[in-house]
Design a protein around this motif. Structure first.
Motif, PDB file in Angstrom:
ATOM      1  N   GLN A 144       0.838  -1.190   0.000  1.00 46.85           N
ATOM      2  CA  GLN A 144       0.000   0.000   0.000  1.00 46.85           C
ATOM      3  C   GLN A 144       0.880   1.248   0.000  1.00 46.85           C
ATOM      4  OE1 GLN A 144      -2.729   0.266   3.227  1.00 46.85           O
ATOM      5  NE2 GLN A 144      -3.720   2.122   2.465  1.00 46.85           N
ATOM      6  N   ARG A 145       0.525   2.202  -0.836  1.00 47.88           N
ATOM      7  CA  ARG A 145       1.317   3.406  -0.979  1.00 47.88           C
ATOM      8  C   ARG A 145       0.876   4.440   0.056  1.00 47.88           C
ATOM      9  NH1 ARG A 145       3.219   5.384  -6.676  1.00 47.88           N
ATOM     10  NH2 ARG A 145       4.397   7.239  -6.132  1.00 47.88           N
ATOM     11  N   THR A 146       1.833   4.957   0.799  1.00 52.17           N
ATOM     12  CA  THR A 146       1.528   6.000   1.771  1.00 52.17           C
ATOM     13  C   THR A 146       2.298   7.249   1.402  1.00 52.17           C
ATOM     14  OG1 THR A 146       3.346   5.331   3.213  1.00 52.17           O
ATOM     15  CG2 THR A 146       1.192   4.322   3.605  1.00 52.17           C
ATOM     16  N   SER A 147       1.921   8.367   1.980  1.00 48.51           N
ATOM     17  CA  SER A 147       2.587   9.624   1.654  1.00 48.51           C
ATOM     18  C   SER A 147       2.527  10.548   2.843  1.00 48.51           C
ATOM     19  CB  SER A 147       1.926  10.302   0.441  1.00 48.51           C
ATOM     20  OG  SER A 147       0.612  10.706   0.753  1.00 48.51           O
ATOM     21  N   TYR A 148       3.429  11.504   2.851  1.00 46.67           N
ATOM     22  CA  TYR A 148       3.371  12.551   3.849  1.00 46.67           C
ATOM     23  C   TYR A 148       3.888  13.841   3.240  1.00 46.67           C
ATOM     24  CZ  TYR A 148       8.372  11.515   4.474  1.00 46.67           C
ATOM     25  OH  TYR A 148       9.698  11.304   4.267  1.00 46.67           O
ATOM     26  N   ARG A 149       3.291  14.927   3.640  1.00 45.83           N
ATOM     27  CA  ARG A 149       3.659  16.226   3.111  1.00 45.83           C
ATOM     28  C   ARG A 149       4.912  16.737   3.821  1.00 45.83           C
ATOM     29  NH1 ARG A 149       1.400  19.781  -0.035  1.00 45.83           N
ATOM     30  NH2 ARG A 149      -0.467  18.473  -0.182  1.00 45.83           N
ATOM     31  N   VAL A 150       5.815  17.332   3.052  1.00 49.67           N
ATOM     32  CA  VAL A 150       7.042  17.890   3.608  1.00 49.67           C
ATOM     33  C   VAL A 150       6.833  19.381   3.848  1.00 49.67           C
ATOM     34  CG1 VAL A 150       9.498  18.268   3.236  1.00 49.67           C
ATOM     35  CG2 VAL A 150       8.409  16.187   2.362  1.00 49.67           C
ATOM     36  N   PRO A 151       6.746  19.823   5.095  1.00 48.97           N
ATOM     37  CA  PRO A 151       6.570  21.247   5.372  1.00 48.97           C
ATOM     38  C   PRO A 151       7.766  22.042   4.852  1.00 48.97           C
ATOM     39  CG  PRO A 151       6.175  19.920   7.338  1.00 48.97           C
ATOM     40  CD  PRO A 151       6.809  19.027   6.337  1.00 48.97           C
ATOM     41  N   ARG A 152       7.516  23.276   4.467  1.00 47.22           N
ATOM     42  CA  ARG A 152       8.609  24.119   3.967  1.00 47.22           C
ATOM     43  C   ARG A 152       9.705  24.265   5.007  1.00 47.22           C
ATOM     44  NH1 ARG A 152       7.818  29.605   2.157  1.00 47.22           N
ATOM     45  NH2 ARG A 152       6.556  29.837   4.036  1.00 47.22           N
ATOM     46  N   ALA A 153       9.345  24.259   6.265  1.00 45.55           N
ATOM     47  CA  ALA A 153      10.340  24.402   7.331  1.00 45.55           C
ATOM     48  C   ALA A 153      11.341  23.255   7.325  1.00 45.55           C
ATOM     49  CB  ALA A 153       9.654  24.487   8.684  1.00 45.55           C
ATOM     50  N   HIS A 154      10.938  22.113   6.772  1.00 50.05           N
ATOM     51  CA  HIS A 154      11.815  20.947   6.722  1.00 50.05           C
ATOM     52  C   HIS A 154      12.318  20.682   5.306  1.00 50.05           C
ATOM     53  CE1 HIS A 154       9.362  19.701  10.459  1.00 50.05           C
ATOM     54  NE2 HIS A 154      10.472  20.300  10.833  1.00 50.05           N
ATOM     55  N   GLY A 155      12.160  21.652   4.429  1.00 50.10           N
ATOM     56  CA  GLY A 155      12.627  21.501   3.064  1.00 50.10           C
ATOM     57  C   GLY A 155      14.143  21.481   2.984  1.00 50.10           C
ATOM     58  N   PRO A 156      14.689  21.109   1.825  1.00 53.86           N
ATOM     59  CA  PRO A 156      16.142  21.013   1.684  1.00 53.86           C
ATOM     60  C   PRO A 156      16.830  22.362   1.878  1.00 53.86           C
ATOM     61  CG  PRO A 156      15.060  20.877  -0.454  1.00 53.86           C
ATOM     62  CD  PRO A 156      13.984  20.788   0.563  1.00 53.86           C
ATOM     63  N   ARG A 157      18.060  22.317   2.353  1.00 55.81           N
ATOM     64  CA  ARG A 157      18.864  23.526   2.522  1.00 55.81           C
ATOM     65  C   ARG A 157      19.473  23.864   1.164  1.00 55.81           C
ATOM     66  NH1 ARG A 157      22.113  20.930   7.451  1.00 55.81           N
ATOM     67  NH2 ARG A 157      21.892  19.245   5.938  1.00 55.81           N
ATOM     68  N   VAL A 158      18.918  24.879   0.533  1.00 60.48           N
ATOM     69  CA  VAL A 158      19.326  25.261  -0.817  1.00 60.48           C
ATOM     70  C   VAL A 158      20.132  26.553  -0.758  1.00 60.48           C
ATOM     71  CG1 VAL A 158      18.555  25.872  -3.140  1.00 60.48           C
ATOM     72  CG2 VAL A 158      17.268  24.187  -1.797  1.00 60.48           C
ATOM     73  N   VAL A 159      21.293  26.550  -1.394  1.00 60.81           N
ATOM     74  CA  VAL A 159      22.111  27.747  -1.515  1.00 60.81           C
ATOM     75  C   VAL A 159      22.187  28.108  -2.994  1.00 60.81           C
ATOM     76  CG1 VAL A 159      24.412  28.748  -1.241  1.00 60.81           C
ATOM     77  CG2 VAL A 159      23.457  27.289   0.548  1.00 60.81           C
ATOM     78  N   ALA A 160      21.726  29.298  -3.331  1.00 59.29           N
ATOM     79  CA  ALA A 160      21.738  29.784  -4.709  1.00 59.29           C
ATOM     80  C   ALA A 160      22.806  30.864  -4.838  1.00 59.29           C
ATOM     81  CB  ALA A 160      20.369  30.339  -5.087  1.00 59.29           C
ATOM     82  N   ILE A 161      23.673  30.732  -5.833  1.00 59.87           N
ATOM     83  CA  ILE A 161      24.819  31.623  -6.003  1.00 59.87           C
ATOM     84  C   ILE A 161      24.706  32.333  -7.338  1.00 59.87           C
ATOM     85  CG2 ILE A 161      27.339  31.748  -6.088  1.00 59.87           C
ATOM     86  CD1 ILE A 161      27.393  29.059  -4.577  1.00 59.87           C
ATOM     87  N   GLY A 162      24.736  33.663  -7.313  1.00 63.00           N
ATOM     88  CA  GLY A 162      24.648  34.396  -8.571  1.00 63.00           C
ATOM     89  C   GLY A 162      24.400  35.869  -8.362  1.00 63.00           C
ATOM     90  N   GLY A 163      23.495  36.410  -9.163  1.00 62.23           N
ATOM     91  CA  GLY A 163      23.176  37.826  -9.096  1.00 62.23           C
ATOM     92  C   GLY A 163      22.201  38.186 -10.198  1.00 62.23           C
ATOM     93  N   GLY A 164      21.834  39.439 -10.264  1.00 64.90           N
ATOM     94  CA  GLY A 164      20.933  39.900 -11.305  1.00 64.90           C
ATOM     95  C   GLY A 164      19.512  39.397 -11.115  1.00 64.90           C
ATOM     96  N   HIS A 165      18.687  39.620 -12.146  1.00 64.31           N
ATOM     97  CA  HIS A 165      17.273  39.255 -12.059  1.00 64.31           C
ATOM     98  C   HIS A 165      17.063  37.749 -12.107  1.00 64.31           C
ATOM     99  CE1 HIS A 165      15.742  43.344 -12.160  1.00 64.31           C
ATOM    100  NE2 HIS A 165      16.579  43.604 -13.139  1.00 64.31           N
ATOM    101  N   GLY A 166      17.999  37.013 -12.728  1.00 60.65           N
ATOM    102  CA  GLY A 166      17.848  35.564 -12.804  1.00 60.65           C
ATOM    103  C   GLY A 166      17.816  34.916 -11.433  1.00 60.65           C
ATOM    104  N   LEU A 167      18.690  35.374 -10.545  1.00 60.36           N
ATOM    105  CA  LEU A 167      18.742  34.804  -9.201  1.00 60.36           C
ATOM    106  C   LEU A 167      17.488  35.127  -8.409  1.00 60.36           C
ATOM    107  CD1 LEU A 167      20.260  33.363  -6.932  1.00 60.36           C
ATOM    108  CD2 LEU A 167      21.369  35.538  -6.383  1.00 60.36           C
ATOM    109  N   SER A 168      17.079  36.394  -8.395  1.00 54.13           N
ATOM    110  CA  SER A 168      15.894  36.771  -7.625  1.00 54.13           C
ATOM    111  C   SER A 168      14.636  36.101  -8.166  1.00 54.13           C
ATOM    112  CB  SER A 168      15.732  38.296  -7.607  1.00 54.13           C
ATOM    113  OG  SER A 168      15.643  38.827  -8.911  1.00 54.13           O
ATOM    114  N   ASN A 169      14.557  35.936  -9.481  1.00 56.31           N
ATOM    115  CA  ASN A 169      13.417  35.272 -10.096  1.00 56.31           C
ATOM    116  C   ASN A 169      13.314  33.829  -9.616  1.00 56.31           C
ATOM    117  OD1 ASN A 169      11.208  35.275 -12.035  1.00 56.31           O
ATOM    118  ND2 ASN A 169      12.505  34.029 -13.349  1.00 56.31           N
ATOM    119  N   MET A 170      14.442  33.128  -9.567  1.00 56.89           N
ATOM    120  CA  MET A 170      14.446  31.743  -9.109  1.00 56.89           C
ATOM    121  C   MET A 170      14.065  31.640  -7.634  1.00 56.89           C
ATOM    122  SD  MET A 170      17.550  28.964  -9.297  1.00 56.89           S
ATOM    123  CE  MET A 170      18.625  29.932  -8.218  1.00 56.89           C
TER     124      MET A 170
END
Length: 351
Positions: free
Chosen positions: A4-30
């Motif tokens: 049987q398939r089960t699921s659970y929702r991942v709260p944003r507070a427990h989401g992956p630790r993402v580091v975005a490196i860059g600048g300009g509008h491309g970074l803020s848009n992402m």
């Protein structure tokens, strides 16, 4: 375990630790898209800009350029609509014509704070942002570009015009002074990341300058995080005309280290012919994904539908790009036996 398939929702507070490196509008848009999936966001932002309102404040007040930092803060803000409108407001008359209120607000905070990064932290609190925004360095740096014909120019805002004049490729960019010290918090964020994202953004003026800051490349190389380069959808006039995806990757490796990342996320969505024709008039085109050359560089090219057209301009769709990045992280990084990530309802499903 049952079938049987089960699921659970991942709260944003427990989401992956993402580091975005860059600048300009491309970074803020992402970042606008990513904050819907995780609260554990860190944006590491270049401070080499010297044009527009940011350049004026940099020259007049001797502070790092606030523009790219402000864009990221606005993207991650959780404030009332009036505050968002105020941050976006640009003066139209007088000596402040063209200047952003958000830039001036950050400049004022810089004036009453011990350091620029402390000012950014205070503005983060005012805007109640999701995650953190970190200048890659607080050093006063300029960007110099060298061209195939031997010409060179100092100043991020001058590179576009110089390249158009010289009509040849950029061979190298460097920071003056060279090897400025990275913000310790930026290095710590990289060390703690689950996923590191380079781009999207201008190759030589938004992405590579971060990699020229002392300690950043070593921290990325030592990290066990999933490392992804988000390729631009189009080539950029005055910077990367005629470049393929592999050309972008090769330029990054030449300025940092071979094998800095192993994944490149590129767009697969078609671009309307009329929009493509207008870009062609400026010497820009849809980025060609030369998969074999990318593979020869040790990079897997992953193509997903992440582009959209907005007011006649091709952009990454914030939601689509964020979804594909989070899905890539789940596919490549989650180690729970029998688990998958279903982006349709933002849940991990465990069988």
């Amino acid at each position: 375990m049952s079938n049987q398939r089960t699921s659970y929702r991942v709260p944003r507070a427990h989401g992956p630790r993402v580091v975005a490196i860059g600048g300009g509008h491309g970074l803020s848009n992402m970042l606008r898209g990513l904050k819907a999936y995780t609260e554990n966001l860190s944006a590491i932002v270049t401070v080499a800009d010297d044009g527009g309102g940011s350049g004026m404040l940099r020259q007049d007040l001797g502070m790092p350029p606030p523009g790219d930092i402000r864009n990221c803060l606005e993207a991650l803000a959780n404030t009332e609509p009036l505050m968002r409108e105020l941050m976006h407001y640009r003066f139209t008359d007088g000596s402040l014509a063209g200047q952003s209120f958000g830039n001036l607000f950050l400049a004022a905070l810089n004036g009453i704070s011990p350091t620029f990064d402390a000012a950014v932290e205070r503005m983060s609190q005012v805007l109640a942002i999701t995650g953190r925004v970190l200048p890659v360095t607080t050093a006063d740096v300029q960007l110099e570009a060298e061209f195939e014909n031997g010409a060179s120019v100092v100043g991020e805002s001058k590179i576009f015009y110089c390249k158009k004049k010289e009509d040849c490729r950029i061979t190298r960019v460097r920071l003056l002074p060279e090897h400025p010290r990275a913000l310790p918090a930026a290095l710590a964020a990289i060390r703690e990341a689950d996923m590191l994202v380079l781009g999207p953004g201008s190759l030589y003026t938004s992405i590579i300058p971060n990699l020229l800051v002392d300690g950043i490349v070593d921290a990325i190389r030592q990290s066990d995080a999933l490392k992804v380069y988000v390729a631009n959808v189009m080539t950029q006039e005055g910077e990367t005309e005629g470049y393929t995806a592999a050309d972008h990757i090769q330029a990054i490796f030449q300025h940092s280290a071979e094998g800095l990342f192993q994944l490149c996320l590129a767009n697969s969505s078609p671009i309307p012919k009329g929009v493509a024709a207008r870009y062609a008039e400026e010497g820009a085109e849809l980025l060609q994904c030369d998969q074999d050359r990318c593979a020869a560089l040790g990079v897997e090219l992953v193509r997903r539908p992440v582009a959209t057209v907005e007011n006649g301009y091709v952009r990454h769709h914030p939601g689509h790009l964020a979804r594909e990045l989070i899905l890539l992280h789940a596919e490549r990084s989650v180690r729970i036996a029998g688990s998958t990530f279903d982006y349709r309802d933002d849940t991990y499903r465990v069988e």
